[in-house]
Structure formats: C-alpha cells, structure tokens
Design a protein around this motif. Structure first.
Motif, PDB file in Angstrom:
ATOM      1  N   VAL A  61       0.815  -1.263  -0.126  1.00 17.68           N
ATOM      2  CA  VAL A  61      -0.045  -0.068   0.274  1.00 17.68           C
ATOM      3  C   VAL A  61       0.492   1.477   0.073  1.00 17.68           C
ATOM      4  O   VAL A  61       0.249   2.372   0.054  1.00 17.68           O
ATOM      5  CB  VAL A  61      -1.134  -0.105   1.459  1.00 17.68           C
ATOM      6  CG1 VAL A  61      -2.159  -1.204   0.900  1.00 17.68           C
ATOM      7  CG2 VAL A  61      -0.230   0.055   2.484  1.00 17.68           C
ATOM      8  N   LYS A  62       2.030   1.774   0.016  1.00 13.62           N
ATOM      9  CA  LYS A  62       2.904   2.568   0.124  1.00 13.62           C
ATOM     10  C   LYS A  62       2.337   2.966  -1.051  1.00 13.62           C
ATOM     11  O   LYS A  62       2.811   2.395  -2.759  1.00 13.62           O
ATOM     12  CB  LYS A  62       4.247   1.779  -0.051  1.00 13.62           C
ATOM     13  CG  LYS A  62       5.214   1.524   1.473  1.00 13.62           C
ATOM     14  CD  LYS A  62       6.056   0.892   1.934  1.00 13.62           C
ATOM     15  CE  LYS A  62       6.775   0.712   2.989  1.00 13.62           C
ATOM     16  NZ  LYS A  62       8.328  -0.044   3.196  1.00 13.62           N
ATOM     17  N   GLY A  63       2.863   4.767  -1.113  1.00 10.62           N
ATOM     18  CA  GLY A  63       2.675   4.924  -2.074  1.00 10.62           C
ATOM     19  C   GLY A  63       1.248   6.356  -2.403  1.00 10.62           C
ATOM     20  O   GLY A  63       0.474   6.212  -3.036  1.00 10.62           O
ATOM     21  N   ARG A  64      -0.093   4.615  -1.639  1.00  9.54           N
ATOM     22  CA  ARG A  64      -1.290   4.859  -2.354  1.00  9.54           C
ATOM     23  C   ARG A  64      -1.963   4.853  -1.315  1.00  9.54           C
ATOM     24  O   ARG A  64      -3.255   5.361  -1.457  1.00  9.54           O
ATOM     25  CB  ARG A  64      -1.569   3.390  -2.555  1.00  9.54           C
ATOM     26  CG  ARG A  64      -1.063   2.553  -4.090  1.00  9.54           C
ATOM     27  CD  ARG A  64      -1.601   1.933  -4.729  1.00  9.54           C
ATOM     28  NE  ARG A  64      -1.668   0.767  -3.845  1.00  9.54           N
ATOM     29  CZ  ARG A  64      -2.380  -0.588  -3.710  1.00  9.54           C
ATOM     30  NH1 ARG A  64      -3.892   0.246  -3.325  1.00  9.54           N
ATOM     31  NH2 ARG A  64      -3.104  -1.317  -2.810  1.00  9.54           N
ATOM     32  N   PHE A  65      -2.223   4.762   0.415  1.00 12.45           N
ATOM     33  CA  PHE A  65      -2.147   4.838   1.815  1.00 12.45           C
ATOM     34  C   PHE A  65      -2.050   5.933   2.068  1.00 12.45           C
ATOM     35  O   PHE A  65      -0.703   5.827   2.616  1.00 12.45           O
ATOM     36  CB  PHE A  65      -2.951   3.674   2.067  1.00 12.45           C
ATOM     37  CG  PHE A  65      -3.611   2.468   1.312  1.00 12.45           C
ATOM     38  CD1 PHE A  65      -3.764   2.806   0.389  1.00 12.45           C
ATOM     39  CD2 PHE A  65      -4.067   1.644   1.937  1.00 12.45           C
ATOM     40  CE1 PHE A  65      -5.023   1.563  -0.235  1.00 12.45           C
ATOM     41  CE2 PHE A  65      -5.082   0.401   2.230  1.00 12.45           C
ATOM     42  CZ  PHE A  65      -5.550   0.945   0.115  1.00 12.45           C
ATOM     43  N   THR A  66      -2.221   6.153   2.907  1.00 10.72           N
ATOM     44  CA  THR A  66      -1.905   7.495   4.321  1.00 10.72           C
ATOM     45  C   THR A  66      -2.757   6.935   5.079  1.00 10.72           C
ATOM     46  O   THR A  66      -4.027   7.500   5.705  1.00 10.72           O
ATOM     47  CB  THR A  66      -1.801   9.055   3.538  1.00 10.72           C
ATOM     48  OG1 THR A  66      -1.068   9.526   2.419  1.00 10.72           O
ATOM     49  CG2 THR A  66      -1.496   8.955   4.453  1.00 10.72           C
ATOM     50  N   ILE A  67      -2.051   6.829   6.539  1.00  7.77           N
ATOM     51  CA  ILE A  67      -2.410   7.314   8.357  1.00  7.77           C
ATOM     52  C   ILE A  67      -2.123   8.236   8.718  1.00  7.77           C
ATOM     53  O   ILE A  67      -1.283   8.939   7.815  1.00  7.77           O
ATOM     54  CB  ILE A  67      -1.596   5.703   8.677  1.00  7.77           C
ATOM     55  CG1 ILE A  67      -2.949   5.791   9.731  1.00  7.77           C
ATOM     56  CG2 ILE A  67      -0.960   6.055   9.401  1.00  7.77           C
ATOM     57  CD1 ILE A  67      -2.259   4.086  10.848  1.00  7.77           C
ATOM     58  N   SER A  68      -3.743   9.062   9.346  1.00  2.00           N
ATOM     59  CA  SER A  68      -2.844  10.156  10.136  1.00  2.00           C
ATOM     60  C   SER A  68      -3.518   9.765  11.509  1.00  2.00           C
ATOM     61  O   SER A  68      -5.065   8.911  11.687  1.00  2.00           O
ATOM     62  CB  SER A  68      -3.269  11.018   9.387  1.00  2.00           C
ATOM     63  OG  SER A  68      -4.854  11.423   8.821  1.00  2.00           O
ATOM     64  N   ARG A  69      -4.073  10.642  12.632  1.00  3.12           N
ATOM     65  CA  ARG A  69      -4.211  10.557  13.415  1.00  3.12           C
ATOM     66  C   ARG A  69      -5.081  12.078  13.389  1.00  3.12           C
ATOM     67  O   ARG A  69      -3.728  13.181  13.532  1.00  3.12           O
ATOM     68  CB  ARG A  69      -3.681   9.979  14.253  1.00  3.12           C
ATOM     69  CG  ARG A  69      -2.746  10.037  14.601  1.00  3.12           C
ATOM     70  CD  ARG A  69      -1.804   9.535  15.767  1.00  3.12           C
ATOM     71  NE  ARG A  69      -2.504   9.052  17.079  1.00  3.12           N
ATOM     72  CZ  ARG A  69      -1.512   8.301  18.248  1.00  3.12           C
ATOM     73  NH1 ARG A  69      -0.921   7.351  17.732  1.00  3.12           N
ATOM     74  NH2 ARG A  69      -2.266   8.334  19.394  1.00  3.12           N
ATOM     75  N   ALA A  70      -5.557  12.066  14.629  1.00  2.00           N
ATOM     76  CA  ALA A  70      -6.210  13.496  15.782  1.00  2.00           C
ATOM     77  C   ALA A  70      -6.581  13.333  16.930  1.00  2.00           C
ATOM     78  O   ALA A  70      -7.360  12.637  17.772  1.00  2.00           O
ATOM     79  CB  ALA A  70      -7.351  13.588  14.686  1.00  2.00           C
ATOM     80  N   ASN A  71      -5.253  13.197  18.263  1.00  2.00           N
ATOM     81  CA  ASN A  71      -5.053  13.254  19.116  1.00  2.00           C
ATOM     82  C   ASN A  71      -5.966  13.910  19.671  1.00  2.00           C
ATOM     83  O   ASN A  71      -6.661  12.972  20.890  1.00  2.00           O
ATOM     84  CB  ASN A  71      -4.003  13.925  20.032  1.00  2.00           C
ATOM     85  CG  ASN A  71      -2.575  12.997  19.066  1.00  2.00           C
ATOM     86  OD1 ASN A  71      -2.717  11.595  18.635  1.00  2.00           O
ATOM     87  ND2 ASN A  71      -1.281  13.306  18.724  1.00  2.00           N
TER      88      ASN A  71
END
Length: 121
Positions: free
Chosen positions: A62-72
């Motif tokens: 999934v590298k280059g296609r998916f992005t993980i992020s978070r809102a603490n």
C-alpha cells in the motif's frame, strides 16, 4: 473503551475511500493506532500504523497509495486509500495499543468491529 470504525464501501478500481476510527472512553492518550485487513481465506495483515509522535509504518503493498493519520484530540485514526485495487478488497479493522486511561491504568490491543472495503468494477 470502544472503537467505532466507518467509511468502508464499494468502489471501482482506481477510486478512493477514507476510513476513520474513533476511540471513546476515559482516554488520556494512545500510543499506537493502526489499520489491519483480512481478505477471505487469508490471514489478517497490518496495513498501516501510526505512533503518538506521528511515526508511520506501511505494508509494502500500500506504500504510495494509502496514508494514515491521526487526530489526537479526537482519539481518531484515519486511512486515506487512493488508487484502490481489487486486491485491496477485505474487511478493515482498526486497532489501538497502549491506551493511557484517566484512572492511571494502561490498556492494550483493542480492536474495532471491522468495515468492508470492496474494490470491483
């Protein structure tokens, strides 16, 4: 502590989806938040994970296609999935590990209920 995931669905190849997962409860902080997936007949695998200081880890597929992020502040983790492929079809599960609760205790390895992602024309 409860995890509520949403955002799955049916999308055509090349399309995009955004998953979100919110942790609720008496939570002060969460060390690691992540997404796993399990396709029919296959083992559950790590898709992406993010630490409290925004360190990330992705499956090669999934590298280059998916992005993980978070809102603490919201105890929420997101997974933006672009350029989806049929092989991304699976049930996606969110996972949180290392929860520091307001009681002062720590809890580990919570799983959400899973959300279906289907990539098909």
């Amino acid at each position: 502590v409860q995890l509520q995931a949403c955002g799955g669905g049916l999308v055509q190849p090349g399309g995009c989806l955004r998953l979100s997962c919110a942790a609720s409860g008496s939570i002060l902080s969460i060390n690691v938040m992540g997404w796993y997936r399990q396709a029919p007949g296959k083992q559950r695998e790590l898709v992406a994970a993010i630490t409290s200081d925004d360190g990330t880890n992705y499956a090669d597929s999934v590298k280059g296609r998916f992005t993980i992020s978070r809102a603490n502040a919201k105890n929420t983790v997101y997974l933006q999935m672009n350029s989806l492929k049929p092989e991304d079809t699976a049930v996606y599960y969110c996972n949180v590990d290392g929860l520091h609760l307001t009681s002062g205790s720590w809890q580990y390895d919570y799983w959400g209920q899973g959300t279906q992602v289907t990539v098909s024309s």
